[in-house]
Design a protein around this motif. Structure first.
Motif, PDB file in Angstrom:
ATOM      1  N   CYS B  19       0.833  -1.210   0.000  1.00 50.27           N
ATOM      2  CA  CYS B  19       0.000   0.000   0.000  1.00 50.27           C
ATOM      3  C   CYS B  19       0.864   1.254   0.000  1.00 50.27           C
ATOM      4  O   CYS B  19       0.617   2.192  -0.767  1.00 50.27           O
ATOM      5  CB  CYS B  19      -0.924   0.017   1.224  1.00 50.27           C
ATOM      6  SG  CYS B  19      -2.155  -1.254   1.156  1.00 50.27           S
ATOM      7  N   SER B  71      -0.434  -0.357 -13.504  1.00 52.81           N
ATOM      8  CA  SER B  71      -1.361  -1.479 -13.721  1.00 52.81           C
ATOM      9  C   SER B  71      -1.248  -2.556 -12.643  1.00 52.81           C
ATOM     10  O   SER B  71      -2.105  -3.426 -12.542  1.00 52.81           O
ATOM     11  CB  SER B  71      -1.142  -2.094 -15.101  1.00 52.81           C
ATOM     12  OG  SER B  71       0.122  -2.689 -15.141  1.00 52.81           O
ATOM     13  N   LEU B  72      -0.194  -2.495 -11.824  1.00 54.19           N
ATOM     14  CA  LEU B  72      -0.062  -3.461 -10.728  1.00 54.19           C
ATOM     15  C   LEU B  72      -1.056  -3.196  -9.602  1.00 54.19           C
ATOM     16  O   LEU B  72      -1.378  -4.086  -8.830  1.00 54.19           O
ATOM     17  CB  LEU B  72       1.361  -3.434 -10.154  1.00 54.19           C
ATOM     18  CG  LEU B  72       2.486  -3.907 -11.058  1.00 54.19           C
ATOM     19  CD1 LEU B  72       3.834  -3.694 -10.384  1.00 54.19           C
ATOM     20  CD2 LEU B  72       2.315  -5.380 -11.389  1.00 54.19           C
ATOM     21  N   PHE B  73      -1.500  -1.952  -9.489  1.00 53.92           N
ATOM     22  CA  PHE B  73      -2.393  -1.648  -8.371  1.00 53.92           C
ATOM     23  C   PHE B  73      -3.581  -0.747  -8.711  1.00 53.92           C
ATOM     24  O   PHE B  73      -4.374  -0.418  -7.839  1.00 53.92           O
ATOM     25  CB  PHE B  73      -1.605  -1.055  -7.176  1.00 53.92           C
ATOM     26  CG  PHE B  73      -0.629   0.032  -7.558  1.00 53.92           C
ATOM     27  CD1 PHE B  73       0.697  -0.283  -7.771  1.00 53.92           C
ATOM     28  CD2 PHE B  73      -1.051   1.331  -7.694  1.00 53.92           C
ATOM     29  CE1 PHE B  73       1.601   0.700  -8.131  1.00 53.92           C
ATOM     30  CE2 PHE B  73      -0.157   2.324  -8.044  1.00 53.92           C
ATOM     31  CZ  PHE B  73       1.181   2.006  -8.261  1.00 53.92           C
ATOM     32  N   ILE B  74      -3.703  -0.354  -9.973  1.00 50.92           N
ATOM     33  CA  ILE B  74      -4.836   0.504 -10.362  1.00 50.92           C
ATOM     34  C   ILE B  74      -5.668  -0.190 -11.432  1.00 50.92           C
ATOM     35  O   ILE B  74      -5.106  -0.864 -12.312  1.00 50.92           O
ATOM     36  CB  ILE B  74      -4.323   1.877 -10.849  1.00 50.92           C
ATOM     37  CG1 ILE B  74      -3.869   2.673  -9.623  1.00 50.92           C
ATOM     38  CG2 ILE B  74      -5.393   2.663 -11.591  1.00 50.92           C
ATOM     39  CD1 ILE B  74      -3.030   3.838  -9.912  1.00 50.92           C
ATOM     40  N   HIS B  75      -6.978  -0.019 -11.333  1.00 49.32           N
ATOM     41  CA  HIS B  75      -7.871  -0.661 -12.309  1.00 49.32           C
ATOM     42  C   HIS B  75      -7.497  -0.232 -13.725  1.00 49.32           C
ATOM     43  O   HIS B  75      -7.327   0.956 -13.994  1.00 49.32           O
ATOM     44  CB  HIS B  75      -9.334  -0.281 -12.002  1.00 49.32           C
ATOM     45  CG  HIS B  75     -10.310  -1.236 -12.605  1.00 49.32           C
ATOM     46  ND1 HIS B  75     -10.672  -1.171 -13.917  1.00 49.32           N
ATOM     47  CD2 HIS B  75     -10.959  -2.303 -12.083  1.00 49.32           C
ATOM     48  CE1 HIS B  75     -11.527  -2.151 -14.181  1.00 49.32           C
ATOM     49  NE2 HIS B  75     -11.718  -2.859 -13.075  1.00 49.32           N
ATOM     50  N   HIS B  76      -7.347  -1.223 -14.604  1.00 49.85           N
ATOM     51  CA  HIS B  76      -6.780  -0.967 -15.924  1.00 49.85           C
ATOM     52  C   HIS B  76      -7.626  -0.039 -16.806  1.00 49.85           C
ATOM     53  O   HIS B  76      -7.069   0.663 -17.651  1.00 49.85           O
ATOM     54  CB  HIS B  76      -6.540  -2.297 -16.648  1.00 49.85           C
ATOM     55  CG  HIS B  76      -5.597  -3.186 -15.897  1.00 49.85           C
ATOM     56  ND1 HIS B  76      -5.214  -4.415 -16.338  1.00 49.85           N
ATOM     57  CD2 HIS B  76      -4.966  -3.030 -14.704  1.00 49.85           C
ATOM     58  CE1 HIS B  76      -4.398  -4.967 -15.462  1.00 49.85           C
ATOM     59  NE2 HIS B  76      -4.246  -4.152 -14.460  1.00 49.85           N
ATOM     60  N   GLU B  80      -6.339   3.083 -19.379  1.00 44.38           N
ATOM     61  CA  GLU B  80      -6.506   3.072 -20.837  1.00 44.38           C
ATOM     62  C   GLU B  80      -6.860   4.465 -21.362  1.00 44.38           C
ATOM     63  O   GLU B  80      -6.366   4.899 -22.397  1.00 44.38           O
ATOM     64  CB  GLU B  80      -7.587   2.061 -21.243  1.00 44.38           C
ATOM     65  CG  GLU B  80      -7.044   0.638 -21.270  1.00 44.38           C
ATOM     66  CD  GLU B  80      -8.123  -0.411 -21.213  1.00 44.38           C
ATOM     67  OE1 GLU B  80      -9.302  -0.083 -21.440  1.00 44.38           O
ATOM     68  OE2 GLU B  80      -7.778  -1.577 -20.924  1.00 44.38           O
TER      69      GLU B  80
END
Lengths: 153, 127
Positions: B19, B71-76, B80
């Motif tokens: 986090c 992209s490891l921790f945020i909605h893709h 985009e």
């Protein structure tokens, strides 16, 4: 598709490790906290497994936190009876010397039919055969038969 | 018992570290991207097209790496939109459409700010 496959594999391994760490209770009778954690973990695991747009860490971080909290809470409950009572509640006596404790039953929102069903599952068909029956904190019924009933068996 | 407690501590540590790391990276990249966008805007407004294009290209190049980390921790889906906007800035500059480029700069700033705000712990995010 390969991403889904790999994600499922990772989550499967994490869940197996989680259940192993949390202990054998997770696969038998569950206490309140254990039930909640089991339900939450299964739900959390399914989201990143199905949705590739969702980062895997958004499922793994809450799972890690839940597992650790579950372990800490179970340790606190083991060491302190008050905490255990606060989280899991206390056993409730529902039958005493063949007499149904109506108030307790009402508190549990349990009908006579539910009680008799639970007794029948313990091979008890007469309420008079019960010396005392207790609903445990995990929802199971523990029964002590009267001496007469025990001898008859 | 000791192994369980140890595992619990490790997992909690891992979760908190992830986090903190995600928050720090988001903050760092947010500052970096915003700075580059503002610089591009400044160059566009001062009619320095070459510098604006160079900055926009550098921004798009850096974004490629930053997007992977995000992209490891945020909605893709959120990424985009930002991806499309950032890449379009240099394209509009190449066809001399500075108005569209300026609008996209603002758009990119807003979407990166949204990412940062979503990641940042706040009372409103909690509820």
């Amino acid at each position: 598709m390969i991403t889904s496959l790999l994600r499922t594999l990772i989550i499967y391994i994490v869940i197996i490790i989680a259940v192993r760490i949390m202990g054998k209770r997770q696969i038998s009778e569950l206490q309140t906290t254990e039930l909640v954690v089991t339900l939450l973990i299964s739900d959390l695991a399914s989201i990143p497994m199905q949705d590739n747009e969702q980062p895997l860490t958004s499922g793994l971080v809450p799972i890690f936190v839940l597992i650790s909290l579950e372990i800490f809470v179970s340790i606190f409950m083991m060491k302190n009876n008050k905490i255990r009572r606060l989280i899991c509640g206390k056993p409730v006596l529902v039958v005493k010397s063949g007499e149904i404790q109506e108030e307790q039953l009402k508190d549990l929102r349990m009908s006579h039919a539910d009680l008799f069903e639970a007794l029948r599952q313990k091979d008890i068909f007469e309420i008079d055969d019960v010396k005392c029956a207790i609903i445990e904190t995990n929802g199971l019924l523990s029964v002590q038969r009267t001496e007469v009933a025990t001898n008859e068996n | 018992m000791k192994i369980r407690v140890f595992s619990a501590i490790i997992m909690l540590f891992l979760a908190v570290s992830l986090c903190v790391l995600s928050l720090n990276l988001t903050e760092k990249y947010y500052d970096d991207i915003t700075e580059k966008i503002e610089l591009t805007e400044e160059y566009i407004l001062t009619n320095n097209k070459a510098a604006a294009t160079a900055t926009a290209l550098e921004l798009a190049e850096n974004w490629e790496f930053q997007q992977n980390i995000f992209s490891l921790f945020i909605h893709h889906s959120g990424l985009e939109r930002t991806d499309l906007t950032i890449h379009s800035i240099s394209k509009y500059l190449s066809i001399d459409d500075t108005t569209a480029a300026l609008i996209l700069c603002e758009d990119a700033k807003i979407s990166i700010e949204e990412i940062y705000k979503d990641e940042k712990p706040s009372f409103w995010n909690l509820f």
